[in-house]
Write a protein that holds these residues in place. Structure first.
Motif, PDB file in Angstrom:
ATOM      1  N   UNK A   1      -3.826  83.602 -36.629  1.00  0.00           N
ATOM      2  CA  UNK A   1      -4.845  82.608 -36.303  1.00  0.00           C
ATOM      3  C   UNK A   1      -5.971  83.265 -35.516  1.00  0.00           C
ATOM      4  N   UNK A   2      -7.167  83.132 -36.055  1.00  0.00           N
ATOM      5  CA  UNK A   2      -8.340  83.635 -35.337  1.00  0.00           C
ATOM      6  C   UNK A   2      -9.204  82.444 -34.927  1.00  0.00           C
ATOM      7  N   UNK A   3      -9.606  82.459 -33.690  1.00  0.00           N
ATOM      8  CA  UNK A   3     -10.390  81.349 -33.161  1.00  0.00           C
ATOM      9  C   UNK A   3     -11.712  81.887 -32.631  1.00  0.00           C
ATOM     10  N   UNK A   4     -12.806  81.325 -33.115  1.00  0.00           N
ATOM     11  CA  UNK A   4     -14.109  81.729 -32.588  1.00  0.00           C
ATOM     12  C   UNK A   4     -14.852  80.490 -32.099  1.00  0.00           C
ATOM     13  N   UNK A   5     -15.814  80.693 -31.185  1.00  0.00           N
ATOM     14  CA  UNK A   5     -16.559  79.542 -30.671  1.00  0.00           C
ATOM     15  C   UNK A   5     -17.322  78.857 -31.790  1.00  0.00           C
ATOM     16  N   UNK A   6     -17.369  77.540 -31.743  1.00  0.00           N
ATOM     17  CA  UNK A   6     -18.134  76.782 -32.732  1.00  0.00           C
ATOM     18  C   UNK A   6     -19.584  76.725 -32.283  1.00  0.00           C
TER      19      UNK A   6
ATOM     20  N   UNK B   1       5.254  84.774 -30.707  1.00  0.00           N
ATOM     21  CA  UNK B   1       3.789  84.769 -30.664  1.00  0.00           C
ATOM     22  C   UNK B   1       3.323  86.050 -29.987  1.00  0.00           C
ATOM     23  N   UNK B   2       2.405  86.755 -30.617  1.00  0.00           N
ATOM     24  CA  UNK B   2       1.797  87.908 -29.939  1.00  0.00           C
ATOM     25  C   UNK B   2       0.293  87.868 -30.144  1.00  0.00           C
ATOM     26  N   UNK B   3      -0.396  88.305 -29.113  1.00  0.00           N
ATOM     27  CA  UNK B   3      -1.840  88.435 -29.251  1.00  0.00           C
ATOM     28  C   UNK B   3      -2.123  89.754 -29.942  1.00  0.00           C
ATOM     29  N   UNK B   4      -2.978  89.694 -30.960  1.00  0.00           N
ATOM     30  CA  UNK B   4      -3.299  90.894 -31.722  1.00  0.00           C
ATOM     31  C   UNK B   4      -4.425  91.668 -31.060  1.00  0.00           C
ATOM     32  N   UNK B   5      -4.858  92.735 -31.711  1.00  0.00           N
ATOM     33  CA  UNK B   5      -5.978  93.500 -31.181  1.00  0.00           C
ATOM     34  C   UNK B   5      -7.186  92.584 -31.011  1.00  0.00           C
ATOM     35  N   UNK B   6      -7.976  92.846 -29.986  1.00  0.00           N
ATOM     36  CA  UNK B   6      -9.151  92.012 -29.759  1.00  0.00           C
ATOM     37  C   UNK B   6     -10.117  92.148 -30.928  1.00  0.00           C
ATOM     38  N   UNK B   7     -10.633  91.036 -31.381  1.00  0.00           N
ATOM     39  CA  UNK B   7     -11.589  91.050 -32.482  1.00  0.00           C
ATOM     40  C   UNK B   7     -12.914  90.528 -31.947  1.00  0.00           C
ATOM     41  N   UNK B   8     -13.992  91.301 -32.119  1.00  0.00           N
ATOM     42  CA  UNK B   8     -15.286  90.845 -31.600  1.00  0.00           C
ATOM     43  C   UNK B   8     -15.628  89.464 -32.146  1.00  0.00           C
ATOM     44  N   UNK B   9     -16.085  88.599 -31.261  1.00  0.00           N
ATOM     45  CA  UNK B   9     -16.486  87.265 -31.709  1.00  0.00           C
ATOM     46  C   UNK B   9     -15.361  86.258 -31.713  1.00  0.00           C
TER      47      UNK B   9
END
Lengths: 174, 259
Positions: B115-120, B183-191
Motif C-alpha cells: 500500500x502506497x499512500x500519497x497526499x491528495x 506489516x513492514x514499512x518498505x523503503x521510503x518512496x519520494x512523494x
C-alpha cells in the motif's frame, strides 16, 4: 492476478495489471539476499526509480501549489460580511469548483512534467530496452486491457456538497 | 559471464513441480529448473548474456515468482542474484535450511499486499481554509507577490498536505494491520507518506481490499491510495539469509502501537 488499484478523490480506478510502477522498489530492494551470491549490475536503475515517481518536494510543485492558492477565493477582503453571508457565497459552489479544477490541472501538469502517471511504462521501455526489444514488448502491452482512470461524474464537484457522487467503477480483477 | 553461473529466483519446498510456462530472465527467456537440496529446492536458470535490470527482466523475475506462489509458499529472491555455480547455491541453501523451512511455513497461504499512500492534492482549498498560518502567508503573497513568497507558501502547502495525509494514515493503519499477519514499512518512496507491505492471509484478502477502499473513501480529501497485490512475499523473507523475521503477529502489534 497481481493488480494495482488507485483510490483517489475522483474515483476508484480500474485495477491495472503487469506494471512495475508500484513494485519496483520491492523487486529491487526486498526479497532474499544470500551474501555469497553476487548481484547483477543495476546501472541505470536509479534514474528509472526517480523517473517513475511523482516528485512532490520540488520548487516547481511549490510554485504550482502557490498558484492554486492564489486562485482561491477565500473572501479575504470581505471582512464586513457576516458569517452566514460567507457561507452563502461558498454554497454557490462557483469558487469551489474553480479551485478544484485548478488543483486538478496542476496535478496533471506535475505528472506530465516529470513523466509519471499512466505512460511511465512506455517511457521505461524507450530508455532501457534495446531497440530490438521494443516491438514485442509494445505488442504485449497492447494486448493488455489498459483502461484509463474513470472520471467522476462532473456533477459531483458542481454540487458544492462534497463527494456524494464518488465514482465506484472498480471492476473485478480477473 | 561464465557458463557455470546460475541465476537464483527463489527457494521452495523440494518435491514440487514447476508451473507450466515457467520462463526466466533473458531473451529468449532462459529455461528454469529446480535444484533440489534436501527438503528444499532452489529455482534457477542459466545467466543470460548482458543481464541488466531491464523492464522485461524485472517482469520475468516477478512473473515467475507469482506463478510459483500460486499453489505453494515461495521464498522470493531479490532481483539479480547470481551464484558462481550450482554447488555454491546448494551449500548456501543447505546452510540455512532450517531458517528457510520455517519461513516457508510462515508464508503458507499468505500473500504480500503493498500500500502506497500519497497526499491528495485536491485538499489544498480545505487545508488553506483550516490553517490560519497559510491564510496569513497567502494574504502576504497577494499583497507583495514575490518568487520567494510563492515558494514559501507552496512549500507550506506541501508540508500541510503531507501532515494531513500522515495523520490519516496513522489513523487508518490499525484497522489494516488487524487484518494482516504482518506489516513492514518498505523503503521510503519520494512523494509517499506510507510505503507499507502487509502479509495477508489468502482468506482475508477480500476483506483487506474492502478495508482499503473504506479508508480511501473516509479520507478522500487527505490521501490517494495505491494498493498492489497479491505479490510474492518480498518483504517477509529472512533478511540476508540469516535472521528470520520476528513472529508475524508481534510485528503487526508493534506497528499498531505506532512505535
Amino acid at each position: 492476478m497481481t493488480t494495482t488499484t488507485t483510490y483517489n478523490e475522483a474515483a476508484v480506478c480500474v485495477p491495472r495489471a503487469g506494471t512495475l510502477y508500484d513494485v519496483l522498489e520491492l523487486i529491487l530492494d526486498r526479497g532474499m539476499v544470500i551474501d555469497i551470491f553476487v548481484r547483477v549490475s543495476l546501472v541505470g536503475i536509479e534514474i528509472l526509480k526517480i523517473d517513475a515517481r511523482i516528485v512532490v518536494a520540488s520548487v516547481d510543485t511549490y510554485l504550482r501549489f502557490a498558484e492554486v492558492c492564489n486562485r482561491l477565493d477565500l473572501n479575504e477582503d470581505a471582512s464586513s460580511r457576516t458569517v452566514p453571508e460567507l457561507f452563502a457565497g461558498m454554497a454557490t459552489g462557483v469558487s469551489r469548483t474553480g479551485a478544484k479544477r485548478a488543483a486538478k490541472s496542476v496535478g496533471g501538469k506535475v505528472k506530465e512534467a516529470i513523466g509519471a502517471g499512466d505512460d511511465d511504462d512506455e517511457r521505461d521501455e524507450d530508455r532501457y530496452e534495446d531497440t530490438g526489444d521494443r516491438y514485442e514488448d509494445r505488442e504485449e502491452e497492447a494486448a493488455e486491457p489498459r483502461r484509463r482512470r474513470t472520471s467522476s461524474s462532473s456533477g459531483s464537484a458542481r454540487s458544492g456538497g462534497g463527494r456524494t457522487a464518488r465514482g465506484t467503477h472498480r471492476t473485478e480483477e480477473g | 559471464m561464465g557458463t557455470s553461473q546460475v541465476y537464483v529466483y527463489a527457494i521452495v519446498h523440494a518435491g514440487r513441480g514447476l508451473p507450466p510456462e515457467a520462463r526466466g530472465v533473458g531473451r529468449p527467456p532462459a529455461s528454469v529448473r529446480l535444484l533440489p537440496v534436501g527438503e528444499l529446492a532452489a529455482v534457477v536458470s542459466d545467466v543470460p548474456e548482458d543481464l541488466r535490470a531491464r523492464r522485461r527482466d524485472l517482469m520475468a523475475h516477478q512473473d515467475l515468482l507469482i506463478r510459483l506462489g500460486a499453489d505453494a509458499p515461495v521464498l522470493p529472491m531479490r532481483f539479480g542474484m547470481v551464484a558462481e555455480d550450482t554447488r555454491t547455491v546448494a551449500e548456501a541453501v543447505e546452510a540455512a535450511a532450517a531458517t528457510h523451512l520455517a519461513a516457508l511455513e510462515r508464508l503458507r497461504d499468505r500473500t504480500e499486499m503493498n500500500l502506497k499512500v500519497s497526499p491528495a492534492q485536491c485538499g489544498i482549498e480545505s487545508l488553506v481554509r483550516a490553517d490560519a498560518e497559510l491564510r496569513r502567508m497567502l494574504t502576504d503573497v497577494r499583497r507583495r507577490p514575490s518568487y520567494e513568497g510563492n515558494v514559501r507558501l507552496g512549500q507550506a502547502v506541501a508540508d500541510g498536505l503531507t501532515r494531513r495525509a500522515t495523520q490519516a494514515v496513522e489513523e487508518a493503519l490499525p484497522r489494516l494491520t488487524a487484518l494482516a499477519d504482518g506489516f513492514v514499512r518498505g523503503p521510503e518512496v519520494p512523494g509517499c507518506v506510507l510505503n507499507g507491505s502487509f502479509l495477508v492471509p489468502a482468506a482475508a484478502s477480500e476483506r483487506f481490499r474492502a478495508e482499503v477502499e473504506r479508508t480511501a473513501a473516509a479520507h478522500a480529501d487527505q490521501v490517494e491510495l495505491r494498493l498492489t497485490g497479491p505479490l510474492p512475499c518480498y518483504s517477509f523473507v529472512p533478511q540476508d539469509g540469516a535472521e528470520p523475521a520476528p513472529p508475524a503477529r508481534a510485528r503487526a502489534e508493534h506497528a499498531m502501537t505506532g512505535s
